[in-house]
Write an enzyme that holds these catalytic residues in place. Sequence first.
Site, PDB file in Angstrom:
ATOM      1  CB  ALA A  54      -1.294  -5.829   4.304  1.00 10.99           C
ATOM      2  CG  ASP A  84      -8.850  -6.165   5.002  1.00 12.95           C
ATOM      3  OD1 ASP A  84      -7.990  -6.700   4.297  1.00 12.95           O
ATOM      4  OD2 ASP A  84      -9.314  -5.012   4.794  1.00 12.95           O
ATOM      5  CB  SER A 150       3.188  10.362   6.098  1.00  9.49           C
ATOM      6  OG  SER A 150       4.397  10.505   5.400  1.00  9.49           O
ATOM      7  CE1 TYR A 176       1.710   5.599   2.975  1.00 10.91           C
ATOM      8  CE2 TYR A 176       3.267   7.255   2.189  1.00 10.91           C
ATOM      9  CZ  TYR A 176       2.702   6.542   3.224  1.00 10.91           C
ATOM     10  OH  TYR A 176       3.121   6.781   4.503  1.00 10.91           O
ATOM     11  CE  LYS A 180      -0.396   6.940   5.865  1.00 14.36           C
ATOM     12  NZ  LYS A 180      -1.059   6.176   6.925  1.00 14.36           N
ATOM     13  NE  ARG A 259      13.562  12.483   2.467  1.00 17.52           N
ATOM     14  CZ  ARG A 259      14.097  13.136   1.436  1.00 17.52           C
ATOM     15  NH1 ARG A 259      14.969  14.099   1.642  1.00 17.52           N
ATOM     16  NH2 ARG A 259      13.752  12.818   0.202  1.00 17.52           N
ATOM     17  NE  ARG A 323      13.128   7.585  -3.683  1.00 18.73           N
ATOM     18  CZ  ARG A 323      13.061   7.084  -2.437  1.00 18.73           C
ATOM     19  NH1 ARG A 323      13.163   5.775  -2.239  1.00 18.73           N
ATOM     20  NH2 ARG A 323      12.915   7.880  -1.407  1.00 18.73           N
ATOM     21  N   PRO A 324      12.702   9.854  -8.820  1.00 19.80           N
ATOM     22  CG  PRO A 324      11.734   8.984 -10.761  1.00 19.80           C
ATOM     23  CD  PRO A 324      12.727   8.669  -9.683  1.00 19.80           C
ATOM     24  N   GLY A 325      10.271  12.193  -7.680  1.00 18.66           N
ATOM     25  CA  GLY A 325       9.380  12.493  -6.559  1.00 18.66           C
ATOM     26  C   GLY A 325      10.110  12.858  -5.277  1.00 18.66           C
TER      27      GLY A 325
END
Length: 370
Positions: A54, A84, A150, A176, A180, A259, A323-325
């Site tokens: 993927a 998979d 994450s 996503y 997590k 970050r 950026r949103p979020g």
Amino acid sequence: MLHEMVIPWRSPFFHPMLPDMRILVTGAAGFIGSHTVLELLNAGYDVICLDNFANAVSDDKGEAISLNRVAELTGKAVNFKKCDMNDEKALEEVFKGAKIDAVIHLASLKSVGESVARPLDYYRNNIVGSLNLIGLCKKYAVRNFIFSSSATVYGSPEKLPITESCRVGFGITNPYGQTKFMLEQILTDVGKAAGENWNIILLRYFNPVGAHPSGRIGEDPNGVPNNLMPFVSQVAIGKLPELTIHGDKWETKDGTGVRDFIHVVDLAKGHVKALERALEENASIGTEVYNLGTGTGYSVKEMVAAMEKASGRTINKKVGPPRPGDVASAYCDPSLALEKLGWKSELGLEEMCRDLWKWQIDNPNGFNAA
Ligand code: UD1
């Protein structure tokens, strides 16, 4: 270099002095997977690698190019099988075919934007796939399980630096991140199941960047990168015209987002340390969680400047809207990992940019040109 898998007993080349353990790695051909497999092989583990391509590239023989390069770098054979996580039958064949001592579960769909557009795919792939894997671990008595979580589970962080006891699950802005968080919940409950003696370790990655110093393996995003550093390096090499800085009015040292960037080789070594803890004799730790970061926050502007220095090129940039979020700042307190796992990051910003740049110039089209 790749061996067809299914080895019902230890390889005849297995050195008796090395850790006599076989580790199943899912998502093994990806960015973090390939670096982790390399560190596991160097530490003497026997590794079975699974990936469904993927987010990885296969050659015309159906082998993973990244893992062939790991075989080259380590001088060791790599057992790879295309698989998979949603194909439970195929996955069970792997468990039947070889005695597995521990699983490092990295396989996951990981694009934040795509997860908003295709939530069901993300829930099905990440949650159902993981449930299949955890169920097989239970059935085949594999009790040692390392999960790639994450920093996204902290959502909007309640304090800085972020410790493992900080609130999780609030302010997660995309499916996503939710997968997590949900998998952390599931694995926490599994770890408590009476009489089952699980050793589950959740690793909360901060922002993995860089590449192996050899320049042979690195991050190879599908399409235009979403994350900062792959985008910056593609601007530096001229594949993309310009970086948009997502806002410069954040409450940070220079107004741009901050970050905790961590060299992928340090991150990979963190998995080996977590594994050692899970494999300790009579461990029975249930579920534990660790931040994997450096503890230092760098801003977007600082990252761009460091990459300009490493590449000797000017990086075209402009400032756009936030950026949103996004959050202003996220960096961790990594001291628990030092205390309990004996792990801390060793590579700094200069190495992150140096190695990312080497990977970028040696592989301008990622693994595809190989
Ligand atoms: C992002 C994801 C996170 C995921 C992680 C994987 C979001 C909101 N979060 O984290 O869920 O686990 O990647 O590594 O997408 N930036 C720019 N211009 C760009 C790209 C990024 O200015 O073109 C800025 C961002 O606004 C941010 C910083 O660079 O301040 C880091 O961004 P990114 O690399 O996407 O990582 P995260 O947002 O921390």
